[in-house]
Design a protein around this motif. Sequence first.
Motif, PDB file in Angstrom:
ATOM      1  N   HIS A   1      38.851  20.637  -2.862  1.00 16.86           N
ATOM      2  CA  HIS A   1      39.511  20.804  -1.564  1.00 16.86           C
ATOM      3  C   HIS A   1      41.004  20.468  -1.648  1.00 16.86           C
ATOM      4  O   HIS A   1      41.584  19.971  -0.691  1.00 16.86           O
ATOM      5  CB  HIS A   1      38.783  20.015  -0.458  1.00 16.86           C
ATOM      6  CG  HIS A   1      38.606  18.553  -0.732  1.00 16.86           C
ATOM      7  ND1 HIS A   1      37.579  17.821  -0.191  1.00 16.86           N
ATOM      8  CD2 HIS A   1      39.312  17.680  -1.492  1.00 16.86           C
ATOM      9  CE1 HIS A   1      37.686  16.567  -0.589  1.00 16.86           C
ATOM     10  NE2 HIS A   1      38.734  16.451  -1.372  1.00 16.86           N
TER      11      HIS A   1
ATOM     12  N   SER B   1      36.263  12.487  -4.542  1.00 14.83           N
ATOM     13  CA  SER B   1      35.220  12.929  -3.595  1.00 14.83           C
ATOM     14  C   SER B   1      34.402  14.082  -4.198  1.00 14.83           C
ATOM     15  O   SER B   1      33.207  14.207  -3.922  1.00 14.83           O
ATOM     16  CB  SER B   1      35.842  13.389  -2.279  1.00 14.83           C
ATOM     17  OG  SER B   1      36.542  12.332  -1.682  1.00 14.83           O
TER      18      SER B   1
ATOM     19  N   ARG C   1      46.366  12.673 -11.347  1.00 10.65           N
ATOM     20  CA  ARG C   1      45.441  13.619 -10.756  1.00 10.65           C
ATOM     21  C   ARG C   1      45.228  14.754 -11.732  1.00 10.65           C
ATOM     22  O   ARG C   1      46.200  15.267 -12.311  1.00 10.65           O
ATOM     23  CB  ARG C   1      46.058  14.189  -9.466  1.00 10.65           C
ATOM     24  CG  ARG C   1      45.099  14.884  -8.516  1.00 10.65           C
ATOM     25  CD  ARG C   1      43.997  14.012  -8.064  1.00 10.65           C
ATOM     26  NE  ARG C   1      43.600  14.155  -6.680  1.00 10.65           N
ATOM     27  CZ  ARG C   1      42.741  13.331  -6.100  1.00 10.65           C
ATOM     28  NH1 ARG C   1      42.181  12.327  -6.774  1.00 10.65           N
ATOM     29  NH2 ARG C   1      42.384  13.491  -4.847  1.00 10.65           N
TER      30      ARG C   1
ATOM     31  N   CYS D   1      40.852  19.905   3.117  1.00 18.28           N
ATOM     32  CA  CYS D   1      39.445  19.510   3.244  1.00 18.28           C
ATOM     33  C   CYS D   1      38.713  20.185   4.394  1.00 18.28           C
ATOM     34  O   CYS D   1      37.501  20.053   4.525  1.00 18.28           O
ATOM     35  CB  CYS D   1      39.356  18.000   3.418  1.00 18.28           C
ATOM     36  SG  CYS D   1      40.161  17.116   2.083  1.00 18.28           S
TER      37      CYS D   1
ATOM     38  N   CYS E   1      44.674  16.852  -0.302  1.00 22.09           N
ATOM     39  CA  CYS E   1      43.746  15.779   0.067  1.00 22.09           C
ATOM     40  C   CYS E   1      44.386  14.424  -0.215  1.00 22.09           C
ATOM     41  O   CYS E   1      44.618  13.641   0.691  1.00 22.09           O
ATOM     42  CB  CYS E   1      42.391  15.903  -0.624  1.00 22.09           C
ATOM     43  SG  CYS E   1      41.332  14.496  -0.208  1.00 22.09           S
TER      44      CYS E   1
ATOM     45  N   CYS F   1      39.478  15.758  -6.917  1.00 19.82           N
ATOM     46  CA  CYS F   1      39.418  14.539  -6.102  1.00 19.82           C
ATOM     47  C   CYS F   1      38.180  13.741  -6.496  1.00 19.82           C
ATOM     48  O   CYS F   1      37.158  14.328  -6.868  1.00 19.82           O
ATOM     49  CB  CYS F   1      39.342  14.947  -4.634  1.00 19.82           C
ATOM     50  SG  CYS F   1      39.276  13.558  -3.485  1.00 19.82           S
TER      51      CYS F   1
HETATM   52 ZN   LIG Z   1      39.581  14.646  -1.544  1.00 23.68          ZN
END
Ligand SMILES: [Zn+2]
Length: 352
Positions: free
Chosen positions: A66, A43, A341, A92, A161, A41
């Motif tokens: 996550h 993040s 992804r 997450c 996520c 991700c």
């Molecule tokens: Zn994420």
Amino acid sequence: MYNAKAYSVASATSPFTSSTIARREPTEHDVQIEILFCGVCHSDLHQARNEWSGVMPTVYPCVPGHEIVGRVAKVGSAVTKFKPGDLAAVGCLVDSDGTCPECQAGLEQFCANSTLTYNFPDKHLGGVTYGGYSDSIVVTERFALRVPESLDLAAAAPLLCAGITTYSPLRHWGVTKGKKAGIVGLGGLGHMGVKFAHALGAHTVVFTTSESKREDALRLGADEVVLSKNADEMAKHAGSFDFILDAVSADHDINAYIALLRRDGNLTIVGAPEKPLPVSAFSLIFGRRSLSGSPIGGLAETQEMLDFCGRHNITSDVEVIPIQKVKEAYERLLKSDVKYRFSIDMASLKSE
Ligand SMILES: [Zn+2]
Ligand SMILES: NC(=O)c1ccc[n+]([C@@H]2O[C@H](COP(=O)([O-])OP(=O)(O)OC[C@H]3O[C@@H](n4cnc5c(N)ncnc54)[C@H](OP(=O)(O)O)[C@@H]3O)[C@@H](O)[C@H]2O)c1
Ligand SMILES: [Zn+2]
């Protein structure tokens, strides 16, 4: 306690290295999961590089990840939902108090006592929690989700996520047949947003900065694609959207999108850029438009999303990588160069 293998960073500028981390032995309500795939991700990148230092400063060493899918290896004596060998997923969140009004409403993402999967105080071992760039994880069974057996596991991991973060606001804001929905930024989150908005029956429009993603956006389920740098293409949609989901990871002009909302339309931000985004009061005032944010989703809704994906055969478009390529994956994320992804095959950690 036992030792697990992991990939961690020692500082905001350090490379990832193979390391050993402590995990707790499963207690009576815990499941221990052997991790098979973990999505990458944006993040993870923000956190590993301490880009959110003002809100969630990074504690090093940091083990991100996550979007976790794996097989249950061990269960505690009171576990009823899983047995060894079952598929299980972790997103997450790994804990919450379970008693506050938010938890009672199934909205654990808003619990003041929740625990994020990485970089959050670990109530069991002290220090911080470590995420899914690892060969195993231990979580209380309430936070382990069921994965439909029909889904490809590498491609299902990002649902934990990117999937729930887009599904939840689309559902909350009533995106359905007869509505016009926009998705801004065709990355990991954005491409899931397109799949869900399309599956929910909305007229779906993708906004991208990447001309090269136009064909893909249509293939993923968009009815129209707008190159956001092109003012004429943008102007054609002025005042027409019921809902827009903004999934951009970097600085950009959100006023240009607020102007595309109809009366009482809503723009929800899920992207979390490092710097604040200036908002023009007038773009909201005219048209009584609203601006919101949305974090991930609760456990019940995450399970609902996974089951929805099972029924509609929805997964993420993934590029499967060995963990040794995570540095390169981060560099490519920054160039919006992933379709759509990265999913880490955790078998690659065994050779470290
Ligand atoms: Zn994420
Ligand atoms: N709210 C939450 O709970 C939550 C959960 C997960 C992630 N996030 C955040 O959501 C954001 C997106 O995550 P992700 O994993 O989907 O990232 P990603 O795969 O890197 O996708 C981000 C997309 O944003 C667009 N973009 C990038 N730089 C841009 C720029 N300078 N101007 C305009 N558009 C740009 C690109 O799309 P195009 O090429 O199509 O323009 C890119 O593919 C991150 O900030 C992440 O931290 C939030
Ligand atoms: Zn709570």
